[in-house]
Design an enzyme around this catalytic site. Structure first.
Site, short mmCIF file in Angstrom:
data_model
loop_
_atom_site.label_atom_id
_atom_site.label_comp_id
_atom_site.label_asym_id
_atom_site.label_seq_id
_atom_site.Cartn_x
_atom_site.Cartn_y
_atom_site.Cartn_z
N HIS A 1 -3.52 7.27 2.49
CA HIS A 1 -3.88 5.93 2.01
C HIS A 1 -5.28 5.62 2.51
O HIS A 1 -5.61 5.86 3.68
CB HIS A 1 -2.88 4.91 2.54
CG HIS A 1 -3.27 3.50 2.24
ND1 HIS A 1 -3.69 3.10 0.99
CD2 HIS A 1 -3.32 2.39 3.02
CE1 HIS A 1 -3.99 1.81 1.02
NE2 HIS A 1 -3.78 1.36 2.24
N CYS B 1 0.81 -1.23 0.00
CA CYS B 1 0.00 0.00 0.00
C CYS B 1 0.84 1.27 0.00
O CYS B 1 0.36 2.33 -0.39
CB CYS B 1 -0.95 0.01 1.19
SG CYS B 1 -2.06 -1.40 1.19
N ASN C 1 -10.09 -0.07 -0.21
CA ASN C 1 -8.63 -0.04 -0.16
C ASN C 1 -8.08 -0.55 -1.50
O ASN C 1 -8.17 -1.75 -1.79
CB ASN C 1 -8.15 -0.92 1.00
CG ASN C 1 -6.64 -0.90 1.16
OD1 ASN C 1 -5.91 -0.42 0.29
ND2 ASN C 1 -6.15 -1.42 2.27
#
Ligand code: UT7
Length: 318
Positions: free
Chosen positions: A245, A112, A275
């Site tokens: 994020h 990520c 996500n």
């Protein structure tokens, strides 16, 4: 030589899947997902849609926003954990699809945090004079790594891509000001795929100790943001927009609260995209540029944390 973002772009798969649709197949509910994560829907790649095709569409949109063509590009970095093939790198596939010159093209794998890592690498390469016009892309099809029997992970992820054109610029008042990157390999068992080329010869599936990851995320992200802001000689109050994020609304809220920032300074897209791993920061950035919230001259703080653990932040004047 500094590096400035001259254009942003993004791409999403055609199919949008709501929480309610997931709840028809999985023992979960819209209420649980919204309350615990802030996620309302996600996009899931279908036939013909891959990490590289999404990356290429995002790249074309970023090039067009920057007023550039593929011929201008002299560096391509794709941040991804879900490459089309074990090799070659997705960046080379994007290069071929765009018809870009035979410039350097490679992938960065920091899960990520990949986009923040890639941006930092490109900034350093531009600073060193080895690139002038770079295409930095975060692109993922993480839903292809999901165990659809595991409700603790499968409701959290989505697919997509975001891209920026990063160009050399000698105006010190604009562009990337400071970046910080970290990793702690001892935390790998907290978030990982249980397969790989050199172990199982399969891709494996995502495994996560959610509560532990949550705790580390808030601590590490608040610290790295504090550090990068201090590196630049600035205060949190100088930040116009945090572009975080997008893993969980509660992580984002808790992180910015530690910095004393309010929700009206945060770009939140986790409700729409879920996500999307390395794609989440550039996707959120492009959304906020296109809807007019982020304006030229704004001070942005980008941050991400993911498997590894890896984490990092980037401060830039847009
Ligand atoms: O991208 C980088 C990394 N990823 C993250 O940043 C994710 C970090 N972690 C998180 O976002 C959160 O920990 C989660 C959203 C994964 C989980 O939220 P939580 O508040 O930590 O819930 P929990 O894991 O403590 O589970 C609470 C309950 C459990 O039931 P019991 O044991 O209390 O009866 C779970 O079984 O919620 C249950 N549960 C679910 N219920 C309905 C877990 N997943 C689901 C689900 N639907 N999908």
């Amino acid at each position: 030589m500094g590096a400035i973002i001259t254009g942003t772009g993004s791409a999403l798969p055609a199919r949008c899947v709501t929480n309610a649709e997931l709840a028809e197949r999985i023992d979960t509910s819209d209420e649980w997902i919204v309350e615990r994560t802030g996620i309302r829907q996600r996009y899931i790649a279908g036939q013909g849609e891959t990490t590289a095709t999404l990356a290429t569409e995002a790249a074309r949109n970023a090039l067009s926003a920057a007023g550039r063509t593929a011929a201008d590009i002299d560096l391509i970095i794709v941040a991804t954990t879900s490459a089309d093939n074990s090799f070659p790198a997705s960046a080379t596939k994007v290069q071929a699809l765009l018809g870009a010159p035979t410039c350097a093209a490679f992938d960065v794998q920091a899960v990520c945090s990949g986009f923040v890592y890639a941006l930092s690498i490109a900034d350093a390469m531009i600073g060193a004079g080895s690139a002038r016009c770079a295409l930095i892309i975060g692109a993922e099809t993480m839903t292809r790594l999901l165990d659809w029997e595991d409700r603790t992970t499968c409701v959290l992820f989505g697919d997509g891509a975001g891209a920026v054109v990063l160009e050399a610029n000698d105006d010190p008042s604009r562009g990337i000001i400071a970046t910080r990157l970290h990793a702690d390999g001892c935390q790998a068992p907290m978030l990982y795929a249980d397969g790989g080329i050199s172990t199982t010869q399969t891709t494996g599936m995502i495994r996560m100790a959610g509560r532990e990851v949550f705790r580390h995320a808030v601590t590490n992200l608040a610290q790295v943001l504090t550090d990068v802001i201090a590196d630049a000689g600035l205060a949190a109050s100088d930040i116009d927009w945090v572009v975080p994020h997008q893993a969980n609304k509660r992580i984002i809220d808790a992180t910015v609260k530690k910095l004393g920032l309010t929700a009206d300074r945060v770009i939140m897209t986790v409700d729409r995209h879920a996500n999307t791993s390395a794609a989440s920061v550039p996707l959120a950035l492009d959304c906020a540029v296109r809807d007019g919230r982020i304006q030229r001259g704004d001070m942005l703080a980008l941050e991400a944390m993911g498997g590894g653990f890896t984490w990092g932040a980037c401060l830039l004047r847009y």
